[in-house]
Design a protein around this motif. Structure first.
Motif, PDB file in Angstrom:
ATOM      1  N   ASN A   1      40.045  40.098  40.380  1.00  0.00           N
ATOM      2  CA  ASN A   1      40.409  41.261  39.566  1.00  0.00           C
ATOM      3  C   ASN A   1      41.881  41.616  39.746  1.00  0.00           C
ATOM      4  O   ASN A   1      42.570  41.988  38.783  1.00  0.00           O
ATOM      5  N   ARG A   2      42.369  41.516  40.960  1.00  0.00           N
ATOM      6  CA  ARG A   2      43.773  41.846  41.230  1.00  0.00           C
ATOM      7  C   ARG A   2      44.700  40.866  40.533  1.00  0.00           C
ATOM      8  O   ARG A   2      45.738  41.255  39.986  1.00  0.00           O
ATOM      9  N   ALA A   3      44.331  39.562  40.531  1.00  0.00           N
ATOM     10  CA  ALA A   3      45.169  38.548  39.877  1.00  0.00           C
ATOM     11  C   ALA A   3      45.194  38.764  38.367  1.00  0.00           C
ATOM     12  O   ALA A   3      46.239  38.642  37.719  1.00  0.00           O
ATOM     13  N   ILE A   4      44.017  39.108  37.795  1.00  0.00           N
ATOM     14  CA  ILE A   4      43.970  39.384  36.348  1.00  0.00           C
ATOM     15  C   ILE A   4      44.801  40.622  36.022  1.00  0.00           C
ATOM     16  O   ILE A   4      45.521  40.672  35.024  1.00  0.00           O
ATOM     17  N   ALA A   5      44.725  41.625  36.886  1.00  0.00           N
ATOM     18  CA  ALA A   5      45.474  42.859  36.658  1.00  0.00           C
ATOM     19  C   ALA A   5      46.973  42.601  36.657  1.00  0.00           C
ATOM     20  O   ALA A   5      47.709  43.201  35.856  1.00  0.00           O
ATOM     21  N   ARG A   6      47.437  41.721  37.556  1.00  0.00           N
ATOM     22  CA  ARG A   6      48.868  41.416  37.567  1.00  0.00           C
ATOM     23  C   ARG A   6      49.304  40.766  36.252  1.00  0.00           C
ATOM     24  O   ARG A   6      50.380  41.051  35.738  1.00  0.00           O
ATOM     25  N   ARG A   7      48.469  39.930  35.704  1.00  0.00           N
ATOM     26  CA  ARG A   7      48.824  39.248  34.467  1.00  0.00           C
ATOM     27  C   ARG A   7      48.787  40.174  33.250  1.00  0.00           C
ATOM     28  O   ARG A   7      49.514  39.962  32.284  1.00  0.00           O
ATOM     29  N   LEU A   8      47.940  41.214  33.309  1.00  0.00           N
ATOM     30  CA  LEU A   8      47.839  42.149  32.166  1.00  0.00           C
ATOM     31  C   LEU A   8      48.583  43.458  32.416  1.00  0.00           C
ATOM     32  O   LEU A   8      48.526  44.380  31.603  1.00  0.00           O
ATOM     33  N   ASN A   9      49.271  43.550  33.555  1.00  0.00           N
ATOM     34  CA  ASN A   9      50.052  44.746  33.890  1.00  0.00           C
ATOM     35  C   ASN A   9      49.203  46.019  33.846  1.00  0.00           C
ATOM     36  O   ASN A   9      49.498  46.987  33.158  1.00  0.00           O
ATOM     37  N   CYS A  10      48.107  45.997  34.588  1.00  0.00           N
ATOM     38  CA  CYS A  10      47.223  47.163  34.669  1.00  0.00           C
ATOM     39  C   CYS A  10      46.689  47.242  36.089  1.00  0.00           C
ATOM     40  O   CYS A  10      46.988  46.386  36.936  1.00  0.00           O
ATOM     41  N   SER A  11      45.878  48.251  36.366  1.00  0.00           N
ATOM     42  CA  SER A  11      45.335  48.398  37.713  1.00  0.00           C
ATOM     43  C   SER A  11      44.096  47.521  37.882  1.00  0.00           C
ATOM     44  O   SER A  11      43.365  47.267  36.904  1.00  0.00           O
ATOM     45  N   PRO A  12      43.825  47.064  39.103  1.00  0.00           N
ATOM     46  CA  PRO A  12      42.622  46.256  39.353  1.00  0.00           C
ATOM     47  C   PRO A  12      41.339  47.006  39.009  1.00  0.00           C
ATOM     48  O   PRO A  12      40.364  46.390  38.570  1.00  0.00           O
ATOM     49  N   SER A  13      41.341  48.329  39.201  1.00  0.00           N
ATOM     50  CA  SER A  13      40.127  49.092  38.871  1.00  0.00           C
ATOM     51  C   SER A  13      39.833  49.047  37.374  1.00  0.00           C
ATOM     52  O   SER A  13      38.663  49.039  36.967  1.00  0.00           O
ATOM     53  N   SER A  14      40.873  49.024  36.526  1.00  0.00           N
ATOM     54  CA  SER A  14      40.664  48.927  35.078  1.00  0.00           C
ATOM     55  C   SER A  14      39.961  47.622  34.738  1.00  0.00           C
ATOM     56  O   SER A  14      39.083  47.577  33.869  1.00  0.00           O
ATOM     57  N   ILE A  15      40.360  46.532  35.421  1.00  0.00           N
ATOM     58  CA  ILE A  15      39.710  45.236  35.192  1.00  0.00           C
ATOM     59  C   ILE A  15      38.257  45.300  35.647  1.00  0.00           C
ATOM     60  O   ILE A  15      37.340  44.807  34.976  1.00  0.00           O
ATOM     61  N   GLY A  16      38.015  45.960  36.798  1.00  0.00           N
ATOM     62  CA  GLY A  16      36.651  46.084  37.304  1.00  0.00           C
ATOM     63  C   GLY A  16      35.748  46.845  36.342  1.00  0.00           C
ATOM     64  O   GLY A  16      34.617  46.432  36.080  1.00  0.00           O
ATOM     65  N   TYR A  17      36.254  47.968  35.805  1.00  0.00           N
ATOM     66  CA  TYR A  17      35.467  48.741  34.844  1.00  0.00           C
ATOM     67  C   TYR A  17      35.194  47.940  33.584  1.00  0.00           C
ATOM     68  O   TYR A  17      34.097  47.981  33.022  1.00  0.00           O
ATOM     69  N   GLU A  18      36.206  47.193  33.114  1.00  0.00           N
ATOM     70  CA  GLU A  18      36.053  46.401  31.902  1.00  0.00           C
ATOM     71  C   GLU A  18      35.021  45.296  32.086  1.00  0.00           C
ATOM     72  O   GLU A  18      34.192  45.045  31.207  1.00  0.00           O
ATOM     73  N   LEU A  19      35.057  44.615  33.223  1.00  0.00           N
ATOM     74  CA  LEU A  19      34.079  43.562  33.496  1.00  0.00           C
ATOM     75  C   LEU A  19      32.660  44.125  33.559  1.00  0.00           C
ATOM     76  O   LEU A  19      31.707  43.486  33.099  1.00  0.00           O
ATOM     77  N   LYS A  20      32.529  45.334  34.102  1.00  0.00           N
ATOM     78  CA  LYS A  20      31.215  45.961  34.188  1.00  0.00           C
ATOM     79  C   LYS A  20      30.683  46.337  32.804  1.00  0.00           C
ATOM     80  O   LYS A  20      29.503  46.136  32.496  1.00  0.00           O
ATOM     81  N   ARG A  21      31.560  46.902  31.958  1.00  0.00           N
ATOM     82  CA  ARG A  21      31.141  47.323  30.611  1.00  0.00           C
ATOM     83  C   ARG A  21      30.799  46.137  29.725  1.00  0.00           C
ATOM     84  O   ARG A  21      29.901  46.228  28.888  1.00  0.00           O
ATOM     85  N   GLY A  22      31.578  45.031  29.847  1.00  0.00           N
ATOM     86  CA  GLY A  22      31.424  43.928  28.900  1.00  0.00           C
ATOM     87  C   GLY A  22      30.585  42.781  29.383  1.00  0.00           C
ATOM     88  O   GLY A  22      30.562  41.713  28.736  1.00  0.00           O
ATOM     89  N   SER A  23      29.848  42.956  30.487  1.00  0.00           N
ATOM     90  CA  SER A  23      29.026  41.858  31.012  1.00  0.00           C
ATOM     91  C   SER A  23      27.586  41.981  30.537  1.00  0.00           C
ATOM     92  O   SER A  23      27.046  43.087  30.388  1.00  0.00           O
TER      93      SER A  23
END
Length: 348
Positions: free
Chosen positions: A35-57
């Motif tokens: 999640n942290r690596a994806i966040a660096r690539r999208l310029n957002c916080s790791p928690s945003s990636i975590g919430y998105e993965l939870k909603r879209g799984s």
């Protein structure tokens, strides 16, 4: 940080994910990026990636474990957006708003009277109305077609300084001698009395006002002047009107120490009515009639001659006061409660 794979310049931080962002998240997640690596690539916080993965799984047919899918994440986002944002209750309660505007302008009801009467008498459910506080907010926002100048009591009021007058003439029994049960307003037949002046000249008429403490029934009687004789003449006519039931309807009267009420205690000699005099400069001792006198000022401003108004005009003001739903009466009207008490008396 791997600058060759960084996407910081392509996406503004804090912006909502787009379908393109979600496709990138799906691709990176499938490649086992953290999640942290994806966040660096999208310029957002790791928690945003975590919430998105939870909603879209979701669990896919070919697998027994959850897998992030960009389209599922976008559908969840679109659905959430439909329900976000603060909804203005005004547009959801149009029928009630029309009810409020109608009774405010046609019947001069207060906003609180509209709310209470709608719930208690006129069949509105709690889901169909808004609170009194919300109605006042709509007035401030100019949503109702009612402005603050239309609200006679929405102004600050200054209070008079309390004064103690020495050597005051004793006209009769003090309010201190009144039965404490009267203060509870549980028994019918206890009244407060006062005068409403117009031009304050000897050639102008005045209004004698009485308010029954339990039902808030309000009587307004036009008299020639503010002398004690005129006041007593008005009470003599009242006694004729109520006849043998006078003692049951007028058990006590509380008034102030003005010279116009100097002879009022004479009622005790010809009836069972008890008369009490309030403390000097203490209008709260007879607050009900004082409050109703304030309502009269909506129709007859201070300094305006009383003799300009006909008996029908005065009766119209009295009728309006007695047909106004009151919060303190559970949104019944004084007239309804007074008639109920009178039915009990005349059935005896």
């Amino acid at each position: 940080m791997d600058h060759s794979n960084s996407n910081t310049d392509s996406r503004q931080k804090g912006r909502h994910f787009t379908i393109k962002d979600r496709c990138l998240i799906e691709a990176y997640h499938n490649q086992k990026y953290s999640n942290r690596a994806i966040a660096r690539r999208l310029n957002c916080s790791p928690s945003s990636i975590g919430y998105e993965l939870k909603r879209g799984s979701k669990i896919t047919p070919n697998s027994h474990r959850k897998r992030y899918i960009a389209e599922v994440g976008q559908d969840a986002y679109d659905n959430n957006r439909k329900h976000c944002g603060r909804k203005i209750e005004f547009f959801k309660h149009r029928r009630f708003m029309e009810y409020v505007v109608k009774h405010f302008h046609q019947n001069d009801w207060s906003l609180d009277a509209c709310v209470g009467r709608a719930l208690v008498v006129d069949g509105f459910s709690k889901d169909e109305v808004v609170s009194t506080k919300t109605l006042y907010k709509y007035v401030d926002q100019r949503l109702l077609g009612i402005i603050n100048l239309d609200l006679p009591m929405k102004t600050t009021r200054s209070t008079k300084q309390h004064r103690v007058r020495q050597n005051l003439r004793k006209l009769g029994c003090s309010i201190d001698e009144r039965d404490p049960k009267i203060e509870l307003r549980e028994e019918f037949g206890h009244w407060e009395c006062d005068l409403v002046l117009g031009k304050k000249t000897k050639d102008d008429e005045v209004l004698l006002t009485l308010c029954e403490r339990k039902t808030r029934m309000f009587l307004v009687i036009k008299i020639p002047d503010k002398t004690a004789d005129s006041v007593m003449a008005a009470f003599k006519e009242l006694r004729k009107e109520y006849g043998a039931k006078w003692d049951q309807i007028f058990k006590s009267i509380t008034t102030d120490n003005g010279s116009e009420f100097a002879k009022l205690s004479d009622l005790e000699a010809v009836s069972k009515t008890l008369v009490y005099y309030a403390h000097p400069y203490t209008s709260c001792d007879k607050g009900s009639v004082e409050r109703h006198n304030g309502i009269i000022r909506r129709f007859i401003p201070k300094g305006e001659r009383i003799d300009k108004y006909s008996i029908d005009d005065i009766f119209g003001i009295q009728m309006w006061c007695n047909s106004l739903p009151r919060k303190i009466l559970n949104y019944s009207t004084p007239e309804e409660l007074f008639d109920s008490e009178m039915d009990k008396i005349y059935q005896i």
